[in-house]
Design a protein around this motif. Sequence first.
Motif, PDB file in Angstrom:
ATOM      1  N   MET A   1      35.680 -13.392  81.495  1.00  0.00           N
ATOM      2  CA  MET A   1      37.019 -13.499  82.007  1.00  0.00           C
ATOM      3  C   MET A   1      37.788 -12.221  81.731  1.00  0.00           C
ATOM      4  N   GLU A   2      37.766 -11.802  80.484  1.00  0.00           N
ATOM      5  CA  GLU A   2      38.511 -10.597  80.109  1.00  0.00           C
ATOM      6  C   GLU A   2      37.942  -9.364  80.781  1.00  0.00           C
ATOM      7  N   ARG A   3      36.632  -9.253  80.849  1.00  0.00           N
ATOM      8  CA  ARG A   3      36.013  -8.097  81.505  1.00  0.00           C
ATOM      9  C   ARG A   3      36.400  -8.029  82.975  1.00  0.00           C
ATOM     10  N   CYS A   4      36.381  -9.148  83.654  1.00  0.00           N
ATOM     11  CA  CYS A   4      36.738  -9.184  85.080  1.00  0.00           C
ATOM     12  C   CYS A   4      38.192  -8.758  85.279  1.00  0.00           C
ATOM     13  N   LEU A   5      39.074  -9.268  84.462  1.00  0.00           N
ATOM     14  CA  LEU A   5      40.494  -8.945  84.622  1.00  0.00           C
ATOM     15  C   LEU A   5      40.792  -7.501  84.223  1.00  0.00           C
ATOM     16  N   THR A   6      40.124  -7.003  83.206  1.00  0.00           N
ATOM     17  CA  THR A   6      40.312  -5.608  82.818  1.00  0.00           C
ATOM     18  C   THR A   6      39.813  -4.684  83.922  1.00  0.00           C
ATOM     19  N   ALA A   7      38.686  -5.028  84.538  1.00  0.00           N
ATOM     20  CA  ALA A   7      38.169  -4.229  85.655  1.00  0.00           C
ATOM     21  C   ALA A   7      39.163  -4.238  86.822  1.00  0.00           C
ATOM     22  N   LEU A   8      39.784  -5.363  87.059  1.00  0.00           N
ATOM     23  CA  LEU A   8      40.788  -5.469  88.118  1.00  0.00           C
ATOM     24  C   LEU A   8      41.980  -4.562  87.817  1.00  0.00           C
ATOM     25  N   LEU A   9      42.428  -4.558  86.581  1.00  0.00           N
ATOM     26  CA  LEU A   9      43.538  -3.684  86.179  1.00  0.00           C
ATOM     27  C   LEU A   9      43.171  -2.209  86.312  1.00  0.00           C
ATOM     28  N   ARG A  10      41.962  -1.864  85.942  1.00  0.00           N
ATOM     29  CA  ARG A  10      41.523  -0.467  86.022  1.00  0.00           C
ATOM     30  C   ARG A  10      41.346  -0.014  87.467  1.00  0.00           C
ATOM     31  N   ALA A  11      40.953  -0.921  88.332  1.00  0.00           N
ATOM     32  CA  ALA A  11      40.734  -0.570  89.742  1.00  0.00           C
ATOM     33  C   ALA A  11      42.044  -0.331  90.486  1.00  0.00           C
ATOM     34  N   ASP A  12      43.131  -0.954  90.037  1.00  0.00           N
ATOM     35  CA  ASP A  12      44.424  -0.817  90.707  1.00  0.00           C
ATOM     36  C   ASP A  12      45.500  -0.554  89.661  1.00  0.00           C
ATOM     37  N   ALA A  13      45.875   0.703  89.529  1.00  0.00           N
ATOM     38  CA  ALA A  13      46.850   1.103  88.502  1.00  0.00           C
ATOM     39  C   ALA A  13      48.230   0.497  88.746  1.00  0.00           C
TER      40      ALA A  13
END
Length: 139
Positions: A1-13
């Motif tokens: 869960m955390e990895r997916c959401l962190t990746a989402l945050l990193r993909a869109d600043a």
Amino acid sequence: MERCLTALLRADATFAEERLGSVRLRDLPAGRQLDALLSRRSALGLPDAPDAPVLVDHEGRPPAAGDTAMFLRRARSTRISIDGNAHFCRGLLRTRYEGSGADQAPRPEGAEPADHHLLLPLTPVTSGTAVADATPKES
């Protein structure tokens, strides 16, 4: 869960952390992280439908309004703690039991690059003065 959401945050600043509570499973990009998340949620009995919220606790409840950032930080802290403990345990296994590395399943997600080659000697750690002084002496 955390990895997916962190990746989402990193993909869109421009994506604000406070908006993570509204992210649904369908909003996550397809790939290994999403597959792992869906598999884990299914095993735990958590909702895995496309419209289910991503950020949930162990009972499938999303965070209260305003608690999203802290909820994500707690999830990140838990993941880092578990990864660190697993890394340490794999190293101990390899050190104690020759050939045990062959029994360990590869873990590309979250594994450190040096994980398969790192061997920490335990002698300097256990032969310090404090340990030697704590050793019972015969009278």
